[in-house]
Design a protein around this motif. Structure first.
Motif, PDB file in Angstrom:
ATOM      1  N   GLU A 203      -2.484 -21.685  59.651  1.00 13.53           N
ATOM      2  CA  GLU A 203      -2.602 -22.257  61.001  1.00 13.53           C
ATOM      3  C   GLU A 203      -3.942 -22.947  61.177  1.00 13.53           C
ATOM      4  OE1 GLU A 203      -2.865 -20.696  65.626  1.00 13.53           O
ATOM      5  OE2 GLU A 203      -1.872 -19.435  64.125  1.00 13.53           O
ATOM      6  N   ARG A 207      -4.434 -26.945  61.985  1.00 12.96           N
ATOM      7  CA  ARG A 207      -5.133 -27.445  63.182  1.00 12.96           C
ATOM      8  C   ARG A 207      -6.275 -28.387  62.813  1.00 12.96           C
ATOM      9  NH1 ARG A 207      -3.972 -24.946  68.013  1.00 12.96           N
ATOM     10  NH2 ARG A 207      -2.733 -23.026  67.906  1.00 12.96           N
ATOM     11  N   LEU A 231       1.444 -25.684  67.980  1.00  8.64           N
ATOM     12  CA  LEU A 231       0.782 -26.331  66.846  1.00  8.64           C
ATOM     13  C   LEU A 231       1.129 -27.821  66.789  1.00  8.64           C
ATOM     14  CD1 LEU A 231       1.053 -23.724  63.951  1.00  8.64           C
ATOM     15  CD2 LEU A 231      -1.027 -24.550  65.075  1.00  8.64           C
ATOM     16  N   ALA A 234      -0.790 -29.625  69.395  1.00  7.06           N
ATOM     17  CA  ALA A 234      -2.239 -29.630  69.166  1.00  7.06           C
ATOM     18  C   ALA A 234      -2.651 -30.462  67.958  1.00  7.06           C
ATOM     19  CB  ALA A 234      -2.736 -28.196  68.998  1.00  7.06           C
ATOM     20  N   ARG A 235      -1.709 -31.018  67.222  1.00  9.06           N
ATOM     21  CA  ARG A 235      -2.045 -31.792  66.018  1.00  9.06           C
ATOM     22  C   ARG A 235      -3.004 -32.947  66.320  1.00  9.06           C
ATOM     23  NH1 ARG A 235       3.685 -33.546  63.716  1.00  9.06           N
ATOM     24  NH2 ARG A 235       4.019 -33.688  65.964  1.00  9.06           N
TER      25      ARG A 235
END
Length: 332
Positions: A203, A207, A231, A234-235
């Motif tokens: 993770e 990120r 996720l 938030a990329r």
């Protein structure tokens, strides 16, 4: 004296449909869909006066204005809004019934089948089928059209006979048959500077990485848990490509990560210097369905679906997804 049976012959109340000329269904659909009454008339090849007359009759029948026209724009009444999908559905069923055929010979057919799907499914699923058609059905014409994953039912309004779509975006009320199970995965260059020797990505690494996405990215329809959804949101997206097909050439030689169909990415990796690694969120199945309207018992559609199934190696449909029975298919 025998009891009178006159009541047995009393007139039955006239059904609403008997009071309406069914030829008005086409003007009604055009009125509900077109931006102006003039455009509605153009779509059904009726003059302005004929459309005005049709609108008056429809308003009398429904006891409602249906549409109001102000400042060059149209505004549906609540009833007009409710009628839009219903009238379109009825017309699809009528057209399906009138075009029904109980026989289909692939070798001699000159019919056309229209299929709505995503670019990924077009590349991976339809490619082998279409290449085989020159021998199996040389006269069959195949029209492929893009599907809007946010409103896939629009494809039916645009003439699609068959829809190939992820289960998460499935259209309610259609016959459905699972074709293949896919999973989300990540694709990187073989010589990725940070990940060239790993089989999965953490993770934290995900990120911190630079990401590439395609215009029709399949992750929109992948079933994800909250961690996976967060996720993706938030990329750090550094490149947006025009299509899935351009992803490999951009990823090769870069530190970019693409997230999407394991099925498609494995195909790219088999012919290019790319690697597929496990995404940092739980592996959930993404079932691809073939869907078609229930009123269509078209042997051409049934035959084409069977060709797809025959060309899918190791389809891997989980037992949990076998609830959609192949008996839904019409008999050829």
């Amino acid at each position: 004296m025998a009891e009178s049976n006159d009541h047995a012959f009393s007139p039955i109340a006239e059904a609403p449909v008997h009071r309406l000329n069914l030829n008005l269904l086409y003007p009604l659909d055009a009125i509900l869909q077109a931006p102006t009454l003039t455009e509605a008339g153009r779509r059904v090849r009726l003059s302005q006066s004929a459309m005005s007359h049709a609108l008056r009759r429809l308003r009398d029948h429904f006891g409602d204005d249906l549409m109001t026209y102000t400042g060059g724009s149209q505004y549906p009444t609540p009833l007009g809004q409710a009628l839009r999908p219903e009238v379109r559905r009825v017309l699809r069923e009528v057209e399906g019934a009138l075009s029904l055929s109980l026989t289909f010979d692939p070798l001699t057919t000159t019919q056309t089948i229209t299929i709505a799907t995503s670019e990924t499914i077009e590349q991976m699923l339809l490619g082998p089928v279409l290449r085989a058609l020159s021998a199996l059905a040389p006269g069959l014409t195949v029209n492929l059209m893009p599907i809007d994953v946010n409103a896939p039912d629009r494809s039916l309004d645009q003439g699609a006979d068959l829809v190939l779509v992820a289960e998460e975006a499935a259209i309610r009320g259609l016959e459905s048959l699972p074709i293949i199970t896919d999973y989300a995965a990540c694709m990187i260059w073989n010589e990725h500077p940070d990940l060239h020797n790993v089989d999965d990505i953490s993770e934290t690494q995900y990120r911190a990485a630079r990401h590439i996405v395609a215009r029709d990215e399949m992750t929109e329809t992948f079933p994800l848990d909250p961690l996976g959804a967060n996720l993706l949101r938030a990329r750090r997206i550094c490149v947006r490509s025009t299509s899935q097909a351009t992803l490999p050439t951009i990823v090769i030689g870069s530190d970019l990560i693409a997230t999407g169909s394991s099925w498609l990415f494995q195909n790219y990796a088999s012919i290019m210097p790319l690697r597929v690694i496990t995404a940092p969120f739980p592996r959930k199945p993404n079932v691809i369905l073939a869907q078609w309207p229930r009123y269509r018992r078209d042997p051409m559609v049934a035959w084409f679906v069977e060709q797809i199934r025959a060309h899918v190696p190791n389809a891997g449909i989980d037992p949990a997804h076998a609830r959609m029975n192949i008996s839904n298919l019409p008999v050829i």
